[in-house]
Design a protein around this motif. Structure first.
Motif, PDB file in Angstrom:
ATOM      1  N   ALA A  10      -4.194   5.206  -6.457  1.00  0.00           N
ATOM      2  CA  ALA A  10      -3.573   6.354  -5.674  1.00  0.00           C
ATOM      3  C   ALA A  10      -4.478   7.527  -5.797  1.00  0.00           C
ATOM      4  CB  ALA A  10      -2.268   6.673  -6.252  1.00  0.00           C
ATOM      5  N   GLY A  14      -4.501   8.173  -2.328  1.00  0.00           N
ATOM      6  CA  GLY A  14      -3.305   8.642  -2.030  1.00  0.00           C
ATOM      7  C   GLY A  14      -2.955  10.161  -1.520  1.00  0.00           C
ATOM      8  N   PRO A 112      -6.024  -1.449   2.284  1.00  0.00           N
ATOM      9  CA  PRO A 112      -5.213  -0.391   1.451  1.00  0.00           C
ATOM     10  C   PRO A 112      -5.074   1.048   1.886  1.00  0.00           C
ATOM     11  CG  PRO A 112      -6.830  -1.446   0.131  1.00  0.00           C
ATOM     12  CD  PRO A 112      -7.207  -1.651   1.782  1.00  0.00           C
ATOM     13  N   THR A 115      -2.324   0.585   4.790  1.00  0.00           N
ATOM     14  CA  THR A 115      -0.780   0.410   4.001  1.00  0.00           C
ATOM     15  C   THR A 115      -0.485   1.776   3.525  1.00  0.00           C
ATOM     16  OG1 THR A 115      -1.311  -2.042   3.245  1.00  0.00           O
ATOM     17  CG2 THR A 115       0.492  -0.726   1.869  1.00  0.00           C
ATOM     18  N   GLN A 116      -1.275   2.615   2.814  1.00  0.00           N
ATOM     19  CA  GLN A 116      -0.601   3.742   2.244  1.00  0.00           C
ATOM     20  C   GLN A 116      -0.479   4.798   3.154  1.00  0.00           C
ATOM     21  OE1 GLN A 116      -2.582   5.602  -1.119  1.00  0.00           O
ATOM     22  NE2 GLN A 116      -2.775   3.521  -2.234  1.00  0.00           N
ATOM     23  N   SER A 135      -2.158  -6.323   4.162  1.00  0.00           N
ATOM     24  CA  SER A 135      -1.300  -5.140   4.591  1.00  0.00           C
ATOM     25  C   SER A 135      -0.167  -5.551   5.431  1.00  0.00           C
ATOM     26  CB  SER A 135      -2.232  -4.242   4.901  1.00  0.00           C
ATOM     27  OG  SER A 135      -1.168  -2.923   5.646  1.00  0.00           O
TER      28      SER A 135
END
Length: 391
Positions: A10, A14, A112, A115-116, A135
């Motif tokens: 993250a 993120g 990823p 997805t985030q 994902s």
């Protein structure tokens, strides 16, 4: 693929991804197309970009009141570059969709981020079965290696082939193909006498082909990624296997439509199974091939082009369903279960797996009007990815 390929911290991503929203200007929908435009898989990038641009040329760059902007990035076939480009496209360019992904490691690197950021990731090429599971935002319009390999194992067992050596590129799709062929062929009573894996980078097939010659199987089953078939065929001939009595059977990547004429007459008679041939006999495909060649100086479309063309159609139709809204979950939900008549035949996006359901064709390389073609002679209808179907 190892789990670490699917995980980003993250701290690394993120905050930046959260800062990427809201998305781009309300009247513009940006599609980030990440492709290998240089390097050994450059033909994949060239075909997919050409198909995406043809789709826009034919259908216009507006949908549901929005202007569609295509942003093409070259990842050189390197996963670290793919990851960086995906992040830049989401954070800086505020794309509504990520698309392309010429090889499995490249698709995995971006998963990823997809997805985030909750950005749909439309895979137009990469063919490892598990890729869509990386994902919940991944949707595939290409194919999976097991999907096109299992029908070839069936055909082989039904046509007098009792012993096979498998020879595949040593990365996830190749291992998928190797496993799928061996399991299905074994269940049908055949024997895989040896399994060979060739390095993906700078492959030298010669020592592996010598092992095939020494084993003297009825056939050799081959998978190499798009763009590598010409090198394989050249060494196949140099080792004399074309005159050895050992039959060559393969997935359609080996006799790639774009490269087939360059491979030459040594390819004649090769039996392959795949989901698309430029020789596919349908009005939709004849129009597509004609338009593609007219727009690209005579370049013949291959299965990568069709993955790109159908990927664009999927995105456009999803936007129509959402009324132009670019919420990622809404777009993915709109894509699930979508069916249409592609230039390859009827296709559906499986609502449960987000993977493609499609016909697989058995083909033979033949010469027609002085050119080589993958001529289809049998059809297996509505094939799901067998790996997911078995779960």
């Amino acid at each position: 693929m190892h789990r670490r390929h699917f995980t980003l911290t993250a701290a690394a991503v993120g905050v930046a991804l959260l800062a990427a929203w809201p998305a781009a200007a309300e009247d513009t929908v940006r599609i980030g197309l990440i492709l290998p435009m240089t390097g050994p898989s450059a033909s994949t990038g060239r075909e997919i970009e050409a198909a995406a641009r043809l789709y826009l040329q034919q259908n216009g760059a507006t949908v549901a009141g929005k202007t569609v902007e295509l942003i093409v990035k070259d990842d050189t076939g390197t996963a670290d570059v793919t990851k960086r480009l995906a992040q830049e496209l989401v954070v800086k360019d505020k794309v509504a969709v990520l698309a392309g992904f010429g090889l499995t490691p490249l698709a995995a690197a971006a998963a990823p981020i997809s997805t985030q950021a909750k950005v749909p990731q439309v895979i137009m090429a990469a063919a490892t079965a598990v890729t869509t599971e990386a994902s919940p935002f991944i949707v595939r319009t290409s194919f999976t290696l097991p999907q096109v390999t299992v029908p070839l194992a069936d055909w082989s067992a039904q046509n007098g082939i009792k012993t096979v050596v498998t020879l595949v590129s040593d990365y996830a799709p190749g291992l998928d193909a190797q496993k799928a062929f061996a399991e299905r062929f074994g269940k049908a009573g055949g024997t895989v006498v040896e399994q060979l894996q060739v390095p993906l980078k700078n492959p030298d097939f010669a020592p592996f082909l010598q092992r095939v010659a020494d084993a003297k199987p009825d056939a050799v089953f081959v998978f190499v990624p798009s763009g590598f078939g010409a090198v394989f065929m050249k060494q196949f001939v140099e080792r004399g296997l074309d005159k050895s009595g050992i039959r060559l059977i393969a997935t359609g990547d080996v006799t790639d439509d774009e490269l087939l004429d360059k491979i030459g007459d040594v390819a004649l008679g090769t039996i392959t199974t795949h989901h698309y041939s430029a020789a596919h006999d349908s009005p939709e495909n004849k129009a597509f091939v004609q338009a593609f060649q007219a727009a690209n100086a005579g370049l013949r479309p291959n299965f990568m082009a069709v993955g790109g063309y159908d990927g664009m159609h999927l995105i456009f139709e999803a936007l129509k369903k959402t009324g132009g809204a670019t919420n990622g979950q809404a777009l993915v939900d709109a894509m699930k279960g979508m069916s249409w008549t592609s230039v390859r035949g009827p296709i559906t996006i499986d609502p449960d797996t987000r993977d493609i359901v499609q016909n697989v064709y058995v083909r033979k390389v033949e010469k027609r009007d002085g050119a080589l073609w993958n001529v289809e002679f049998a059809t297996i209808e509505a094939v799901k990815d067998p790996v997911k179907a078995a779960k």
